[in-house]
Motif scaffolding. Structure first.
Motif, PDB file in Angstrom:
ATOM      1  N   PHE A 141     -14.028 -20.559  14.627  1.00 18.46           N
ATOM      2  CA  PHE A 141     -14.593 -19.333  14.034  1.00 18.46           C
ATOM      3  C   PHE A 141     -13.463 -18.335  13.801  1.00 18.46           C
ATOM      4  O   PHE A 141     -12.352 -18.484  14.317  1.00 18.46           O
ATOM      5  CB  PHE A 141     -15.662 -18.733  14.961  1.00 18.46           C
ATOM      6  N   LYS A 142     -13.753 -17.281  13.064  1.00 18.05           N
ATOM      7  CA  LYS A 142     -12.754 -16.243  12.785  1.00 18.05           C
ATOM      8  C   LYS A 142     -13.349 -14.877  13.060  1.00 18.05           C
ATOM      9  O   LYS A 142     -14.514 -14.605  12.750  1.00 18.05           O
ATOM     10  CB  LYS A 142     -12.289 -16.305  11.325  1.00 18.05           C
ATOM     11  N   ILE A 143     -12.531 -14.020  13.643  1.00 16.31           N
ATOM     12  CA  ILE A 143     -12.899 -12.613  13.825  1.00 16.31           C
ATOM     13  C   ILE A 143     -11.816 -11.789  13.146  1.00 16.31           C
ATOM     14  O   ILE A 143     -10.641 -11.859  13.517  1.00 16.31           O
ATOM     15  CB  ILE A 143     -13.004 -12.236  15.313  1.00 16.31           C
ATOM     16  N   THR A 144     -12.198 -11.057  12.125  1.00 22.38           N
ATOM     17  CA  THR A 144     -11.229 -10.275  11.358  1.00 22.38           C
ATOM     18  C   THR A 144     -11.571  -8.786  11.421  1.00 22.38           C
ATOM     19  O   THR A 144     -12.744  -8.406  11.478  1.00 22.38           O
ATOM     20  CB  THR A 144     -11.196 -10.721   9.885  1.00 22.38           C
ATOM     21  N   VAL A 145     -10.535  -7.976  11.413  1.00 20.84           N
ATOM     22  CA  VAL A 145     -10.692  -6.521  11.394  1.00 20.84           C
ATOM     23  C   VAL A 145      -9.885  -5.993  10.215  1.00 20.84           C
ATOM     24  O   VAL A 145      -8.713  -6.346  10.041  1.00 20.84           O
ATOM     25  CB  VAL A 145     -10.185  -5.870  12.704  1.00 20.84           C
TER      26      VAL A 145
END
Length: 214
Positions: A146-150
């Motif tokens: 999964f990816k968590i981007t800000v």
């Protein structure tokens, strides 16, 4: 002898007169100074620029820390997205920035220790994994299925109404390209969710900063 006494009396009178004049001069000068200072003080107006930057998620006003939570993560789930709106209603331009300080993925906790408050440091167990801010951001974007981007749309907040947004997004495609990782983290996520009722499987803490421009 008489002449000498008379001269001494004259000198004494002269000294007394001189001392009286000096005292009178000092009194007038002091009074004039007092009047001047009082007049300046009471007629001086100082304007202090107001500083007012607010962080909001939906209708909720938050402080300088924002916590992004994922209750149960699995491949193919809908994207989860939160947006922090930042408003500058003050009288000073500001610079906006953020840093990810803490990430918990199931039981693994990653921290940027230099960015933690003293209270947060006191609560550490010693089992945390230390990262730099750059390493932690890169890890969330590249090291998991999964990816968590800000992302931030602007670092500049102009005075009297300037606005910017910080967007936090979680994505997990149905097929990330690594079936083994998809299966492992999918199973681990479900297990954690089952064993820790009410506690999110993934938690990301982001520190928001708004600083006055010089």
């Amino acid at each position: 002898m008489k002449i000498k006494r008379e001269e001494r009396r004259k000198r004494r009178r002269l000294k007394l007169k001189t001392l009286f004049l000096l005292s009178l001069t000092l009194i007038f000068n002091t009074y004039a100074w007092f009047l001047y200072v009082t007049t300046v003080s009471t007629n001086m107006t100082v304007h202090v620029d107001a500083w007012s930057v607010n962080f909001e998620v939906g209708d909720e006003v938050i402080e300088d820390d924002f916590v992004f939570e994922i209750d149960h993560a699995y491949p193919g789930m809908d994207d989860i997205e939160k947006t922090v709106t930042v408003n500058n209603s003050g009288e000073k331009d500001a610079t906006l920035s953020y840093v990810i300080t803490t990430v918990r993925i199931f039981d693994d906790v990653y921290i940027v220790k230099d960015e933690l408050s003293q209270e947060e440091k006191d609560q550490l167990t010693g089992n945390e994994i230390e990262k730099t801010a750059e390493e932690l951001k890169k890890m969330l974007e590249e090291d998991f299925p999964f990816k968590i981007t800000v992302s931030i749309n602007s670092n500049d907040l102009t005075m009297n109404g300037g606005e910017a947004t910080i967007n936090v997004k979680f994505t997990w495609e149905y097929e990330s390209g690594d079936d083994e990782l998809d299966t492992k983290y999918g199973v681990d996520s479900f297990k954690y969710y089952q064993e820790n009722t009410g506690k999110p499987a993934i938690e990301v803490k982001i520190k928001l900063r708004a600083e006055q421009k010089n």
